[in-house]
Design a protein around this motif. Structure first.
Motif, PDB file in Angstrom:
ATOM      1  N   ILE A  11       0.840  -1.201   0.000  1.00 38.92           N
ATOM      2  CA  ILE A  11       0.000   0.000   0.000  1.00 38.92           C
ATOM      3  C   ILE A  11       0.877   1.255   0.000  1.00 38.92           C
ATOM      4  O   ILE A  11       0.629   2.211  -0.727  1.00 38.92           O
ATOM      5  CB  ILE A  11      -0.943   0.004   1.231  1.00 38.92           C
ATOM      6  CG1 ILE A  11      -2.009  -1.088   1.078  1.00 38.92           C
ATOM      7  CG2 ILE A  11      -1.595   1.382   1.418  1.00 38.92           C
ATOM      8  CD1 ILE A  11      -2.841  -1.331   2.322  1.00 38.92           C
ATOM      9  N   GLU A  42      -3.529   9.593   2.827  1.00 39.11           N
ATOM     10  CA  GLU A  42      -3.868   8.663   1.746  1.00 39.11           C
ATOM     11  C   GLU A  42      -3.571   7.218   2.162  1.00 39.11           C
ATOM     12  O   GLU A  42      -4.378   6.310   1.926  1.00 39.11           O
ATOM     13  CB  GLU A  42      -3.075   9.037   0.486  1.00 39.11           C
ATOM     14  CG  GLU A  42      -3.525   8.319  -0.747  1.00 39.11           C
ATOM     15  CD  GLU A  42      -2.776   8.767  -2.001  1.00 39.11           C
ATOM     16  OE1 GLU A  42      -2.848   8.019  -2.987  1.00 39.11           O
ATOM     17  OE2 GLU A  42      -2.118   9.832  -1.991  1.00 39.11           O
ATOM     18  N   MET A  46      -6.305   4.084   2.678  1.00 42.89           N
ATOM     19  CA  MET A  46      -6.119   2.794   2.010  1.00 42.89           C
ATOM     20  C   MET A  46      -6.053   1.648   3.038  1.00 42.89           C
ATOM     21  O   MET A  46      -6.601   0.572   2.804  1.00 42.89           O
ATOM     22  CB  MET A  46      -4.856   2.806   1.155  1.00 42.89           C
ATOM     23  CG  MET A  46      -4.895   3.816   0.019  1.00 42.89           C
ATOM     24  SD  MET A  46      -6.187   3.475  -1.184  1.00 42.89           S
ATOM     25  CE  MET A  46      -5.499   2.054  -1.994  1.00 42.89           C
ATOM     26  N   ARG A  49      -9.573   0.945   4.317  1.00 45.76           N
ATOM     27  CA  ARG A  49     -10.369   0.215   3.316  1.00 45.76           C
ATOM     28  C   ARG A  49      -9.955  -1.249   3.229  1.00 45.76           C
ATOM     29  O   ARG A  49     -10.791  -2.147   3.210  1.00 45.76           O
ATOM     30  CB  ARG A  49     -10.221   0.855   1.940  1.00 45.76           C
ATOM     31  CG  ARG A  49     -10.984   2.136   1.801  1.00 45.76           C
ATOM     32  CD  ARG A  49     -10.838   2.690   0.408  1.00 45.76           C
ATOM     33  NE  ARG A  49     -11.464   4.002   0.314  1.00 45.76           N
ATOM     34  CZ  ARG A  49     -11.207   4.872  -0.646  1.00 45.76           C
ATOM     35  NH1 ARG A  49     -10.355   4.579  -1.606  1.00 45.76           N
ATOM     36  NH2 ARG A  49     -11.810   6.037  -0.656  1.00 45.76           N
ATOM     37  N   LYS A  50      -8.659  -1.478   3.140  1.00 48.88           N
ATOM     38  CA  LYS A  50      -8.148  -2.839   2.943  1.00 48.88           C
ATOM     39  C   LYS A  50      -8.440  -3.736   4.145  1.00 48.88           C
ATOM     40  O   LYS A  50      -8.837  -4.880   3.998  1.00 48.88           O
ATOM     41  CB  LYS A  50      -6.648  -2.804   2.671  1.00 48.88           C
ATOM     42  CG  LYS A  50      -5.987  -4.166   2.691  1.00 48.88           C
ATOM     43  CD  LYS A  50      -5.231  -4.422   1.448  1.00 48.88           C
ATOM     44  CE  LYS A  50      -4.584  -5.777   1.474  1.00 48.88           C
ATOM     45  NZ  LYS A  50      -5.111  -6.668   0.519  1.00 48.88           N
TER      46      LYS A  50
END
Length: 77
Positions: A11, A42, A46, A49-50
């Motif tokens: 990521i 950012e 991420m 979300r992951k």
């Protein structure tokens, strides 16, 4: 934990514009990889979300190494 760190590195690398191999567990994201607060945000989005976790923006400044990020994720799982 190693698998988690690898996923975190995948990521971080494109956001930090570096090679995945440069994202070691203890690398300092702001000082070594030049991750500023915008890129850090950012990365945080991420990660959320992951891994389906919620990290408060106050914790952003604690996200200085992949290992610390992994610990934050495991706290929530």
């Amino acid at each position: 934990m190693e698998n988690l760190l690898n996923e975190i590195a995948e990521i971080i690398a494109p956001i930090a514009e570096c090679d995945v191999a440069d994202v070691t567990p203890d690398v300092n994201l702001p000082n070594t990889l030049g991750v500023d607060s915008l890129r850090g945000l950012e990365i945080m989005v991420m990660i959320e979300r992951k891994f389906k976790v919620k990290l408060s923006e106050e914790r952003l400044q604690e996200m200085t190494t992949p290992k610390r990020i992994a610990n934050m994720i495991t706290e929530q799982l």
